[in-house]
Write a protein that holds these residues in place. Structure first.
Motif, PDB file in Angstrom:
ATOM      1  N   ALA A 281       0.819  -1.214   0.000  1.00 39.69           N
ATOM      2  CA  ALA A 281       0.000   0.000   0.000  1.00 39.69           C
ATOM      3  C   ALA A 281       0.857   1.271   0.000  1.00 39.69           C
ATOM      4  N   GLY A 282       2.181   1.117  -0.085  1.00 38.87           N
ATOM      5  CA  GLY A 282       3.038   2.287  -0.233  1.00 38.87           C
ATOM      6  C   GLY A 282       3.762   2.742   1.013  1.00 38.87           C
ATOM      7  N   TRP A 283       3.905   1.861   2.010  1.00 44.22           N
ATOM      8  CA  TRP A 283       4.560   2.220   3.265  1.00 44.22           C
ATOM      9  C   TRP A 283       5.925   1.552   3.381  1.00 44.22           C
ATOM     10  N   ASP A 284       6.851   2.247   4.050  1.00 44.65           N
ATOM     11  CA  ASP A 284       8.103   1.652   4.492  1.00 44.65           C
ATOM     12  C   ASP A 284       7.915   1.164   5.931  1.00 44.65           C
ATOM     13  N   ILE A 285       8.945   0.492   6.471  1.00 43.55           N
ATOM     14  CA  ILE A 285       8.873  -0.036   7.832  1.00 43.55           C
ATOM     15  C   ILE A 285      10.133   0.366   8.584  1.00 43.55           C
ATOM     16  N   VAL A 286       9.969   0.798   9.829  1.00 49.13           N
ATOM     17  CA  VAL A 286      11.115   1.063  10.700  1.00 49.13           C
ATOM     18  C   VAL A 286      10.875   0.387  12.053  1.00 49.13           C
ATOM     19  N   THR A 287      11.961   0.025  12.718  1.00 49.05           N
ATOM     20  CA  THR A 287      11.879  -0.494  14.088  1.00 49.05           C
ATOM     21  C   THR A 287      12.955   0.199  14.922  1.00 49.05           C
ATOM     22  N   PRO A 288      12.737   0.377  16.221  1.00 42.10           N
ATOM     23  CA  PRO A 288      13.731   1.056  17.058  1.00 42.10           C
ATOM     24  C   PRO A 288      14.813   0.141  17.618  1.00 42.10           C
ATOM     25  N   ILE A 289      14.745  -1.171  17.342  1.00 36.89           N
ATOM     26  CA  ILE A 289      15.690  -2.135  17.907  1.00 36.89           C
ATOM     27  C   ILE A 289      16.469  -2.804  16.773  1.00 36.89           C
ATOM     28  N   PRO A 290      17.811  -2.692  16.733  1.00 35.51           N
ATOM     29  CA  PRO A 290      18.584  -3.270  15.633  1.00 35.51           C
ATOM     30  C   PRO A 290      18.370  -4.763  15.437  1.00 35.51           C
ATOM     31  N   SER A 291      18.203  -5.529  16.519  1.00 33.01           N
ATOM     32  CA  SER A 291      18.018  -6.974  16.386  1.00 33.01           C
ATOM     33  C   SER A 291      16.735  -7.301  15.633  1.00 33.01           C
ATOM     34  N   CYS A 292      15.689  -6.536  15.877  1.00 33.52           N
ATOM     35  CA  CYS A 292      14.420  -6.763  15.186  1.00 33.52           C
ATOM     36  C   CYS A 292      14.552  -6.403  13.704  1.00 33.52           C
ATOM     37  N   THR A 293      15.237  -5.301  13.427  1.00 30.36           N
ATOM     38  CA  THR A 293      15.479  -4.913  12.038  1.00 30.36           C
ATOM     39  C   THR A 293      16.235  -6.020  11.320  1.00 30.36           C
ATOM     40  N   LEU A 294      17.290  -6.543  11.954  1.00 27.74           N
ATOM     41  CA  LEU A 294      18.103  -7.598  11.348  1.00 27.74           C
ATOM     42  C   LEU A 294      17.292  -8.860  11.108  1.00 27.74           C
ATOM     43  N   MET A 295      16.378  -9.164  12.013  1.00 26.14           N
ATOM     44  CA  MET A 295      15.561 -10.371  11.849  1.00 26.14           C
ATOM     45  C   MET A 295      14.776 -10.305  10.542  1.00 26.14           C
ATOM     46  N   PHE A 296      14.197  -9.153  10.246  1.00 28.40           N
ATOM     47  CA  PHE A 296      13.414  -8.999   9.021  1.00 28.40           C
ATOM     48  C   PHE A 296      14.306  -8.807   7.790  1.00 28.40           C
ATOM     49  N   LYS A 297      15.448  -8.188   7.972  1.00 27.73           N
ATOM     50  CA  LYS A 297      16.330  -7.928   6.841  1.00 27.73           C
ATOM     51  C   LYS A 297      17.148  -9.142   6.427  1.00 27.73           C
ATOM     52  N   GLN A 298      17.514  -9.993   7.383  1.00 26.52           N
ATOM     53  CA  GLN A 298      18.442 -11.073   7.072  1.00 26.52           C
ATOM     54  C   GLN A 298      17.921 -12.463   7.424  1.00 26.52           C
ATOM     55  N   GLU A 299      17.555 -12.692   8.669  1.00 24.00           N
ATOM     56  CA  GLU A 299      17.296 -14.059   9.111  1.00 24.00           C
ATOM     57  C   GLU A 299      16.021 -14.649   8.501  1.00 24.00           C
ATOM     58  N   LEU A 300      14.925 -13.904   8.519  1.00 22.74           N
ATOM     59  CA  LEU A 300      13.701 -14.426   7.912  1.00 22.74           C
ATOM     60  C   LEU A 300      13.860 -14.660   6.410  1.00 22.74           C
ATOM     61  N   PRO A 301      14.478 -13.725   5.659  1.00 24.81           N
ATOM     62  CA  PRO A 301      14.687 -14.014   4.243  1.00 24.81           C
ATOM     63  C   PRO A 301      15.559 -15.243   3.991  1.00 24.81           C
ATOM     64  N   LEU A 302      16.522 -15.523   4.876  1.00 25.52           N
ATOM     65  CA  LEU A 302      17.353 -16.713   4.701  1.00 25.52           C
ATOM     66  C   LEU A 302      16.622 -17.987   5.116  1.00 25.52           C
ATOM     67  N   MET A 303      15.710 -17.871   6.069  1.00 18.80           N
ATOM     68  CA  MET A 303      14.920 -19.028   6.477  1.00 18.80           C
ATOM     69  C   MET A 303      13.799 -19.335   5.484  1.00 18.80           C
ATOM     70  N   PHE A 304      13.300 -18.297   4.810  1.00 22.04           N
ATOM     71  CA  PHE A 304      12.176 -18.449   3.878  1.00 22.04           C
ATOM     72  C   PHE A 304      12.535 -17.789   2.542  1.00 22.04           C
ATOM     73  N   PRO A 305      13.543 -18.316   1.844  1.00 15.48           N
ATOM     74  CA  PRO A 305      14.058 -17.649   0.643  1.00 15.48           C
ATOM     75  C   PRO A 305      13.078 -17.594  -0.519  1.00 15.48           C
ATOM     76  N   ASP A 306      12.064 -18.431  -0.505  1.00 18.30           N
ATOM     77  CA  ASP A 306      11.104 -18.458  -1.615  1.00 18.30           C
ATOM     78  C   ASP A 306       9.809 -17.716  -1.299  1.00 18.30           C
ATOM     79  N   ASP A 307       9.754 -17.051  -0.171  1.00 16.07           N
ATOM     80  CA  ASP A 307       8.543 -16.333   0.233  1.00 16.07           C
ATOM     81  C   ASP A 307       8.628 -14.896  -0.269  1.00 16.07           C
ATOM     82  N   ALA A 308       7.819 -14.565  -1.255  1.00 17.96           N
ATOM     83  CA  ALA A 308       7.874 -13.243  -1.876  1.00 17.96           C
ATOM     84  C   ALA A 308       7.476 -12.143  -0.892  1.00 17.96           C
ATOM     85  N   ALA A 309       6.558 -12.434   0.007  1.00 17.56           N
ATOM     86  CA  ALA A 309       6.133 -11.427   0.983  1.00 17.56           C
ATOM     87  C   ALA A 309       7.268 -11.095   1.944  1.00 17.56           C
ATOM     88  N   VAL A 310       8.024 -12.117   2.369  1.00 20.40           N
ATOM     89  CA  VAL A 310       9.182 -11.882   3.231  1.00 20.40           C
ATOM     90  C   VAL A 310      10.192 -10.991   2.525  1.00 20.40           C
TER      91      VAL A 310
END
Length: 449
Positions: A281-310
């Motif tokens: 819908a046209g929004w970006d996402i921010v979080t105030p905790i680096p670990s949470c940002t990293l989870m969405f930026k790196q770990e989830l994409p590596l755990m679910f590499p074929d998930d387009a939504a991730v």
């Protein structure tokens, strides 16, 4: 060492490391024989290199065991020690990102953190899990219970007494001197209902679209809601619209540390559809905790590499100061600061460093007139739940002592860390001085808002 005949470290040290997907649903991932074969291979490479000896206690544990063995090699080490190495790894990723010359695309294909994750997942599935570890990693459950009105006040009061801390030590193994956060019954979400923030005309700039979803995080919602309040005040001061999800769950990082990958999948199934819908819908996402940002930026994409939504969520996820710096480069960040900050002793959190953003927090704070920011790029020793556990508290303080010493010697006007928990870990090692002040708080102070 068996790897001596293998190829040398890759040429071109500036080549970016390649991260392979985490094949956690492959039956081989939790196969004991396969796991130990890979542990032996990687541990043998680490033994011959030893560049990471100063990063954490996982490597000294391994190297000391080898040196004290009957053979002086890995084959003389009892496999029980392997689990000690695994337990001392808190998945900070610094060995992979800053030290190891053998990460892929090198043919030796060393990914020590994700091998430790694999071992943690095996241990979680096949060995008893301490109640303490289950509780500490269940941030949604603990926060919802501890945040009940009256209960929160009782929990906070008990946690500040000697008797209460001894009880936590005896029942859960939480060290009496480890910093533990307060819980707020008036969470950030209760203070600010979804959709209650002012709207602005979105002004895209670079990769930013000028409207953000705030992923509050468990900690930012229940433990330090002021983090989110500071972030929102700064963004809205700069004409950036902020909204909240109707509901969010833990990002999953505490469960990653535990090796509970199925729980991460459940959390992902709750969070990703809602976040992806906002991105679409046209929004970006921010979080105030680096670990949470990293989870969405790196770990989830590596755990679910074929998930387009991730992948869409990954591409729209920003650290707050990364976002603000992009706006500044486009001429869209206000620099009409009302005050100065003076000298700031600034600890760069490990989970921020591994995002390879550059020192954007420092860069933004340095825009404030009469401000000097001295960055400290070393581990604080907090590392998720590691520093609060009785058996690791002393080691965590040893790891963080160089940071604490630099902060004490700086005699700065402020000391700060992007990770609020790391900030309190530093505070616990200082003989004098006040509490840490998060960079968002400092920037808001400078704006005078």
């Amino acid at each position: 060492m068996s790897q001596e005949s293998s190829p040398p470290a890759r040429e071109g040290s500036l080549e970016a490391p390649t991260r392979h997907p985490i094949a956690w649903k492959d039956p081989e991932f939790l196969n004991e024989t396969s796991l130990f074969k890979e542990l032996e291979r990687i541990f043998d490479i680490c033994h011959g290199c030893r560049r990471c000896f100063s990063l954490c206690n996982a490597f000294p544990t391994l190297f000391d065991a080898i040196d004290e063995s009957s053979t002086g090699e890995l084959d003389g080490v009892d496999r029980k020690v392997y689990w000690d190495v695994v337990d001392h790894c808190y998945l900070c990723d610094m060995c992979y990102m800053s030290k190891c010359p053998y990460v892929p695309p090198h043919p030796w294909n060393v990914d020590f953190p994700h091998l430790m994750l694999r071992a943690k997942a095996y241990k979680f599935e096949n060995q008893p899990v301490r109640t303490r570890d289950k509780i500490l990693s269940s941030t949604d459950l603990v926060g919802s219970l501890a945040g009940i009105p009256v209960v929160a006040e009782v929990v906070n009061a008990v946690a500040k007494t000697g008797v209460g801390r001894k009880l936590l030590d005896k029942t859960l193994g939480v060290h009496p001197r480890a910093p533990i956060p307060d819980y707020h019954s008036r969470t950030y979400r209760k203070r600010h209902a979804a959709g209650s923030h002012p709207t602005f005309a979105a002004q895209p700039a670079g990769d930013t679209r000028g409207r953000v979803v705030l992923f509050m995080t468990c900690y930012g919602n229940r433990n330090e809601p002021g983090l989110n309040e500071d972030l929102v005040a700064i963004f809205e001061h700069n004409g950036i619209e902020v909204t909240l999800l109707q509901q969010e769950r833990c990002c999953g990082m505490p469960k990653l540390e535990l090796g509970d990958l199925r729980a991460i999948e459940k959390l992902k199934e709750d969070n990703i559809p809602a976040l992806a819908a906002k991105v679409d819908a046209g929004w970006d996402i921010v979080t105030p905790i680096p670990s949470c940002t990293l989870m969405f930026k790196q770990e989830l994409p590596l755990m679910f590499p074929d998930d387009a939504a991730v992948a869409r969520v990954r591409d729209a996820m920003f650290d707050p100061f990364e976002y603000l710096w992009a706006r500044y480069k486009a001429g869209l960040l206000r620099t009409d600061f009302a005050g100065r900050l003076g000298k700031v002793s600034y600890h760069v959190a490990c989970h921020l460093r591994v995002q390879n953003l550059g020192l954007r927090t420092r860069d933004v704070l340095m825009l404030v007139p009469d401000t000097q920011v001295d960055a400290i790029e070393r581990c604080s020793g907090h590392n998720g739940t590691y520093a609060v556990k009785r058996e690791y508290r002393d080691v965590s303080m040893k790891i963080g002592r160089p940071v604490m010493r630099k902060v004490a010697d700086a005699k700065a006007d402020h000391y700060s860390s992007d990770c609020p928990m790391a900030g309190h870990q530093i505070e616990s090692g200082l003989e004098q001085g006040g509490p840490p002040e998060h960079p968002l708080k400092l920037l808001r102070m400078a704006y005078g808002i």
